[in-house]
Design an enzyme around this catalytic site. Sequence first.
Site, PDB file in Angstrom:
ATOM      1  N   ASP A 121      36.943  33.259  31.277  1.00 40.85           N
ATOM      2  CA  ASP A 121      38.387  33.443  31.394  1.00 40.85           C
ATOM      3  C   ASP A 121      38.752  34.882  31.078  1.00 40.85           C
ATOM      4  O   ASP A 121      37.951  35.791  31.276  1.00 40.85           O
ATOM      5  CB  ASP A 121      39.118  32.465  30.450  1.00 40.85           C
ATOM      6  N   HIS A 369      45.822  33.826  28.443  1.00 38.91           N
ATOM      7  CA  HIS A 369      45.333  32.648  29.155  1.00 38.91           C
ATOM      8  C   HIS A 369      44.039  32.092  28.548  1.00 38.91           C
ATOM      9  O   HIS A 369      43.907  30.881  28.295  1.00 38.91           O
ATOM     10  CB  HIS A 369      45.120  33.034  30.620  1.00 38.91           C
ATOM     11  N   SER A 556      44.868  25.143  35.108  1.00 36.75           N
ATOM     12  CA  SER A 556      44.125  25.905  34.107  1.00 36.75           C
ATOM     13  C   SER A 556      44.115  25.191  32.764  1.00 36.75           C
ATOM     14  O   SER A 556      43.194  25.375  31.965  1.00 36.75           O
ATOM     15  CB  SER A 556      44.743  27.298  33.932  1.00 36.75           C
TER      16      SER A 556
END
Length: 915
Positions: A121, A369, A556
């Site tokens: 990520d 994220h 996600s």
Amino acid sequence: MHNQHTLLVRLPSLPSHSLTTILHRTTKTKLNSTRRKHTRSSSFRRSNWVAPKALTMHCTSRFGGDDNHNHNHNGASFRKSKLNESTFLSSLMPKTEIGADRFLHAHPHYDGRGVLIAIFDSGVDPAAAGLQVTSDGKPKIIDILDCTGSGDIDTSKVVKADAHGCILGASGASLVINTTWKNPSGDWHVGYKLVYELFTEKLTSRLKKERKKKWDEKNQEEIAKAVKQLTDFDQEHMKVEEVKLKRVREDLQNRLDLLRKQSELFSFIHFGYWCITFFMGASITGYDDKGPAIDAVVWYDGEVWRVALDTQSLEDDPDCGKLANFVPLTNYRTEKKYGIFSRLDACTYVVNVYNDGNVLSMVTDCSPHGTHVAGIAAAFHPEEPLLNGVAPGAQLISCKIGDSRLGSLETGTGLTRALISAVEVHKCDLINMSYGEPTSLPDYGRFVDLVNEAVNKHRLIFVSSAGNSGPALSTVGAPGGTSSNIIGVGAYVSPAMAAGAHCVVEAPSDGLEYTWSSRGPTADGDLGVSVSAPGCAVAPVPTWTLQRRMLMNGTSMASPSACGGIALLISAMKADGIPVSPYSVRKALENTSIPIGGSPEDKLSTGQGLMQQSQNVPSVWYQIMVKKSGKTSEFTFSRTFYLLSLRNKMQEIDPWSRGIYLREAKDCQQPMEWTVQVDPKFHEDANKLDELAVFEEFIELHSSDETIVKAPEYLLLTHNGRTFNIIVDPTNLNGGLHYFEVYGIDYKAPWRGPIFRVPITVTKPMAVTDRPPLVSFSNMLFLPGQVERKYIEVPNGASWIEATMNASSFDTICPLRRPFARRNVITFSFPAAKSFTFRVVGGQTLELVIAQFWSSGIGSHETTRVDIEVMFHGIKVNQEEIVLDGSEAPIRIDAEALLASEKLAPVGILNKVIL
């Protein structure tokens, strides 16, 4: 791909409603406003497969009470129940929906212990809440890597300290070495970096504003001093006649004028702990903060490589951030230590030294994220267990694949390095990758080949997000939704999540797939989405965001939820000595998932359904992994999977694919016979004599609808594979979307569920026979989350359409073409009619999808009415590009209306002038 267009319409406040309108090639799925339970018997009519106990649970969570044994709640209970403190906190980090809370209650030590997850990520912050230790006290993150090279610093320059213990840094600054640091060789590697290159855009923007404010304050102080100096001079010298005094006053006035112009007309370059400004004249555009530079020093202390930073440029106090005061760091994997640049930025970093001290990797995240994803999978909060991630006992490695120089985009080099680290260096059990993008070539590419090797050879389980480009069909992204060896996860929202995490006025009565969650099938007919999992959470975020947690939603978030759930199962299997195989784990997930929605077509949205954890490990995992079937079942199921290839016998030139996808009108005009090849695939370390040679299964074949899809009844399958034929007859189908399956059941072990599936998707378009070619859909009624799909065969000769949409309580609509632009969310605040146009290709199928956003209009108890008209247009010109020469006669262009009378408004654009 042609005729693929996307529009999204949304309405944010009650009592309005929102619609998502998608125009895209191929499909139809209808989510009923009153959702009914989808039972196994409805789609597996001939199967004697017995569903495990876990499958009898409702697929939606409840707001209150103990739901371990109570399955009698209906949809009305969601509307009547209220959140309490416990259920509210649980909704922020959903675990009830996939059965993880019940699993952990029954097996508290199977909480992910012994499982290592690689997070591919944007990077993970080791200082974020819940990411320090596991539930059994081990370090949560065992390694943090920047696989992109975006934080690399060249430290190949080597210097020696002078007699005063000073060295010359790469930035040109003189740096004092701490005399207690051990450096047997006396060699100091130096380098430097502009710190903004390590920060995210948001963090850089915040720092620039704060630094600009401080600079303006300092500048105002200097202006005040200059004004006072000029005033004192004028009071002291009432008449200035001497040349020397005139020059002094001119200097004071010029200094004051310059200071007043600085905030708008000066370029700001920061060195050390203050700044130098340069007057750039009339060409200056304004304040430009290039950011401070930090000096890095690397040396070998006889045991490990050490790193120290000089960060004085980040501090207001000149005594802070000095190199000599820095506590040296080494590779994160060795000591699990990290640093923070300054209290102002609050940005965490770790260091890794490569190439004998010549490269220093400064690892920071490129967005929140990755930390959020890691928190969903495995965060551990001993003070607030309800906010734990799904597998609080699991350990993590962070592989940063988002390149800070590219706005967090991944690169092939970064992905390859990440795979090498996860597979060969750390020997991870799981990979979660909540990254992806559209692709026209499913299950293809160098990275997919490497993933296949990781799964088949190293038995690694790879989980990835399916994408956020729905609700149109064939919107699954790569690699999560398009690769056979990757478990692609769609995003699901439960009533509890809607009420708690999303704070809606009134939660929906049933759980449903998020409107934006990407849908299958893939271009080659594969289902696309494997399973669904909760698609939102309030999870930890990096310290530089200046908050502990943040709400995010998307596939996600669904992917790490599923990944954490798989970690629980692997933890149980390892503890009980059961061999772990990605093939058996995937089949177990798919065969124990709870269907979402009431029609077979919903599988294209949700995959096999909402994934579940077993309440009793022996009842599911012991059956699948050997416990109830003996050695034969261990060989045949836990170590094999089935590669399906199909070839249309009517079109021998077509390549092999992973499913059947009939998209065009010509495909529905006659029955077709297809050859299906089933190849059992073993792990590369499988024993040829004890496993491959003895492999033999008696398969009972089933069709979900024998009137449309006909298949043989039985199949003997050996290690070398087998082919069989099926017949698909779509001629009697109604217009719209249809989904079928041919699936195989082990005749001797039906409890295993389907061991392979052949997905069959049919989109049967309506023909346009009227002239002018106009198609109307009237009085379509919508509730939140409802999707309507219409399929139209584009008339030959049509090159664009004009669509007019009338919607109650709506305002505007904006067409965008996928995948070149993102969807737009458009708000309709009052009844209106809007028109939009886009290109189409004659002879192909146009998919028109209209969907009311899942959370729009909840609580209003009103339906939204939509009318839409689609007019096809086509004009043929004999030449679209001409060359004009002044010596030639006028050039004639002929235009022909192919479908109906058209109004022409010719436009000429001069592209090039040749002299």
